[in-house]
Design an enzyme around this catalytic site. Sequence first.
Site, PDB file in Angstrom:
ATOM      1  N   CYS A 105       0.822  -1.200  -0.218  1.00 34.41           N
ATOM      2  CA  CYS A 105       0.018   0.051   0.127  1.00 34.41           C
ATOM      3  C   CYS A 105       0.724   1.174  -0.013  1.00 34.41           C
ATOM      4  O   CYS A 105       0.245   2.275  -0.561  1.00 34.41           O
ATOM      5  CB  CYS A 105      -1.039  -0.048   1.140  1.00 34.41           C
TER       6      CYS A 105
ATOM      7  N   CYS B  27      -3.331  -2.580  -1.078  1.00 30.18           N
ATOM      8  CA  CYS B  27      -2.527  -3.582  -0.329  1.00 30.18           C
ATOM      9  C   CYS B  27      -2.157  -4.460  -1.475  1.00 30.18           C
ATOM     10  O   CYS B  27      -1.418  -5.373  -1.283  1.00 30.18           O
ATOM     11  CB  CYS B  27      -2.714  -4.076   0.936  1.00 30.18           C
TER      12      CYS B  27
ATOM     13  N   LYS C 239      -6.427  -9.192  10.734  1.00 27.36           N
ATOM     14  CA  LYS C 239      -6.271  -7.728  10.642  1.00 27.36           C
ATOM     15  C   LYS C 239      -7.782  -6.925  10.406  1.00 27.36           C
ATOM     16  O   LYS C 239      -8.188  -7.684   9.232  1.00 27.36           O
ATOM     17  CB  LYS C 239      -5.315  -7.396   9.531  1.00 27.36           C
TER      18      LYS C 239
ATOM     19  N   ARG D 200      -2.262   6.266   8.163  1.00 26.21           N
ATOM     20  CA  ARG D 200      -2.390   6.576   6.663  1.00 26.21           C
ATOM     21  C   ARG D 200      -1.595   7.943   6.471  1.00 26.21           C
ATOM     22  O   ARG D 200      -1.276   8.096   5.324  1.00 26.21           O
ATOM     23  CB  ARG D 200      -3.722   6.450   6.310  1.00 26.21           C
TER      24      ARG D 200
ATOM     25  N   ARG E  37     -10.675  -0.802   2.293  1.00 29.09           N
ATOM     26  CA  ARG E  37      -9.951  -2.391   2.351  1.00 29.09           C
ATOM     27  C   ARG E  37     -10.779  -3.554   2.800  1.00 29.09           C
ATOM     28  O   ARG E  37     -10.485  -4.531   3.107  1.00 29.09           O
ATOM     29  CB  ARG E  37      -8.833  -1.867   3.281  1.00 29.09           C
TER      30      ARG E  37
ATOM     31  N   GLU F  53      -8.664 -17.393  10.002  1.00 30.37           N
ATOM     32  CA  GLU F  53      -7.410 -16.793   9.305  1.00 30.37           C
ATOM     33  C   GLU F  53      -5.961 -17.291  10.057  1.00 30.37           C
ATOM     34  O   GLU F  53      -5.114 -17.482   9.395  1.00 30.37           O
ATOM     35  CB  GLU F  53      -7.612 -15.229   9.545  1.00 30.37           C
TER      36      GLU F  53
ATOM     37  N   LYS G  28      -4.897  -7.290  15.068  1.00 26.78           N
ATOM     38  CA  LYS G  28      -4.607  -5.790  14.772  1.00 26.78           C
ATOM     39  C   LYS G  28      -5.944  -5.300  14.407  1.00 26.78           C
ATOM     40  O   LYS G  28      -6.671  -5.842  13.654  1.00 26.78           O
ATOM     41  CB  LYS G  28      -3.586  -5.521  13.733  1.00 26.78           C
TER      42      LYS G  28
ATOM     43  N   SER H 282      -2.182   3.244  15.304  1.00 26.43           N
ATOM     44  CA  SER H 282      -2.123   4.317  15.299  1.00 26.43           C
ATOM     45  C   SER H 282      -3.334   5.310  16.007  1.00 26.43           C
ATOM     46  O   SER H 282      -3.198   6.200  16.958  1.00 26.43           O
ATOM     47  CB  SER H 282      -1.851   5.026  13.982  1.00 26.43           C
TER      48      SER H 282
ATOM     49  N   TYR I  19       3.571   2.255  19.271  1.00 25.67           N
ATOM     50  CA  TYR I  19       4.192   3.647  19.055  1.00 25.67           C
ATOM     51  C   TYR I  19       4.720   4.223  20.472  1.00 25.67           C
ATOM     52  O   TYR I  19       5.729   5.256  20.465  1.00 25.67           O
ATOM     53  CB  TYR I  19       3.252   4.479  18.432  1.00 25.67           C
TER      54      TYR I  19
HETATM   55  C1  PBG Z   1      -1.033  -1.286   5.674  1.00 23.10           C
HETATM   56  C2  PBG Z   1      -0.983  -1.180   7.087  1.00 23.10           C
HETATM   57  C3  PBG Z   1      -1.700  -0.421   7.942  1.00 23.10           C
HETATM   58  C4  PBG Z   1      -1.175  -0.569   9.375  1.00 23.10           C
HETATM   59  C5  PBG Z   1      -0.029  -1.391   9.361  1.00 23.10           C
HETATM   60  N1  PBG Z   1       0.134  -1.882   7.968  1.00 23.10           N
HETATM   61  C6  PBG Z   1      -2.903   0.621   7.595  1.00 23.10           C
HETATM   62  C7  PBG Z   1      -3.975   0.026   6.650  1.00 23.10           C
HETATM   63  O1  PBG Z   1      -4.178  -1.237   6.597  1.00 23.10           O
HETATM   64  O2  PBG Z   1      -4.560   1.023   6.005  1.00 23.10           O
HETATM   65  C8  PBG Z   1      -1.713   0.306  10.413  1.00 23.10           C
HETATM   66  C9  PBG Z   1      -0.987   0.552  11.514  1.00 23.10           C
HETATM   67  C10 PBG Z   1      -1.426   1.583  12.346  1.00 23.10           C
HETATM   68  O3  PBG Z   1      -2.597   2.240  12.254  1.00 23.10           O
HETATM   69  O4  PBG Z   1      -0.879   2.088  13.318  1.00 23.10           O
HETATM   70  N2  PBG Z   1      -0.640  -2.415   5.276  1.00 23.10           N
END
Ligand code: PBG
Length: 326
Positions: free
Chosen positions: A122, A130, A195, A205, A217, A233, A248, A274, A313
């Site tokens: 991505c 992705c 995920k 993003r 997505r 999964e 996640k 994030s 983080y």
């Molecule tokens: C993309 C990816 C994402 C994150 C990690 N890898 C974002 C998404 O799927 O849009 C998110 C990490 C975060 O929000 O801290 N492959």
Amino acid sequence: MPFPQTRSRRLRGSPALRHMVTETRLPVESLIYPLFVAPGKGVRNPVSSMPEVFQLSVDELVKEAQQAHDLGISMINLFGVPDKKDLTGKLAADPDGLIPQAIRAVKKAVPGLLVMTDVCLCDWLEHGHCGLVKDGAILNDETLPVLASMAMAHAKAGVDMVSPSDMMDGRVAAIRRELDAGGFSHLPIMAYSAKYASGFYGPFREAAQSAPQFGDRAGYQMDPANAREALREVLQDVAESADIVMVKPAMPYLDIIHQVKAATNIPVAAYQVSGEYSMMWAAHQKGWLDLDRVMMESLIGIRRAGADVILTYFAKRVAKKLRGEK
Ligand code: PBG
């Protein structure tokens, strides 16, 4: 034995006693510190929605990695923020690209620090999806060899673990085959297995400049309503020989972490994403929450749910707090 003989407060009587009977701990070794790598030199761009998070050029990344290692952090996870994107993903698989350069520089300067990399397209594709896209549809099987060669490029640069986050079907097996054929059968894969299609990725993003330019997505990431599908999964990724499975985001999915822990016998990771980070910071900046308290409480909760490893983080902030600094 009922009250008054039984008194739960007896074991809460002093800090030493409480510490002795603590069921869950948050060792610094369980933390993985995600970092964003950008081209250039001397670059340290703040991410406005994520206080204390920066896009770093490789020279600045090395300094950050050194600091993290000095604080006892075991591993960093690298995301690329390239200045060029295309529609094929070949930039992501360039053996001399941004991430391979970053791996080499960090491994040379801080050999004791483990380096893990994100394997996903991505950040490298113009449309921000992705996987490869044709006529608005994601090309699952055509994406797999590109992901595998991206992982190979990282392996050749000396990465310690690769971490596919794309949610294409079959990617763990495709990456494993390519790594094994290329002499990297020892290199572990941490799979983003469950995920979810989450609103909590918003600030990432911005940090990674990876928002999809059309659609969303939901065709590859999971529906937040589904738990049994997460186990499917996870078991699929285990069958494809993932070494660590990940859930996640973390905080809205503690039940999933718990179930995944019970359903597998390999280490379980959780990603405090994030949005989880930014909302705690924002509430703190408004004076509504005590940041260090909710940071520690949220991470202990993720550990208690069953996560062996946590990507956060907050890694440096936690490490400092555990050492009694700040
Ligand atoms: C993309 C990816 C994402 C994150 C990690 N890898 C974002 C998404 O799927 O849009 C998110 C990490 C975060 O929000 O801290 N492959």
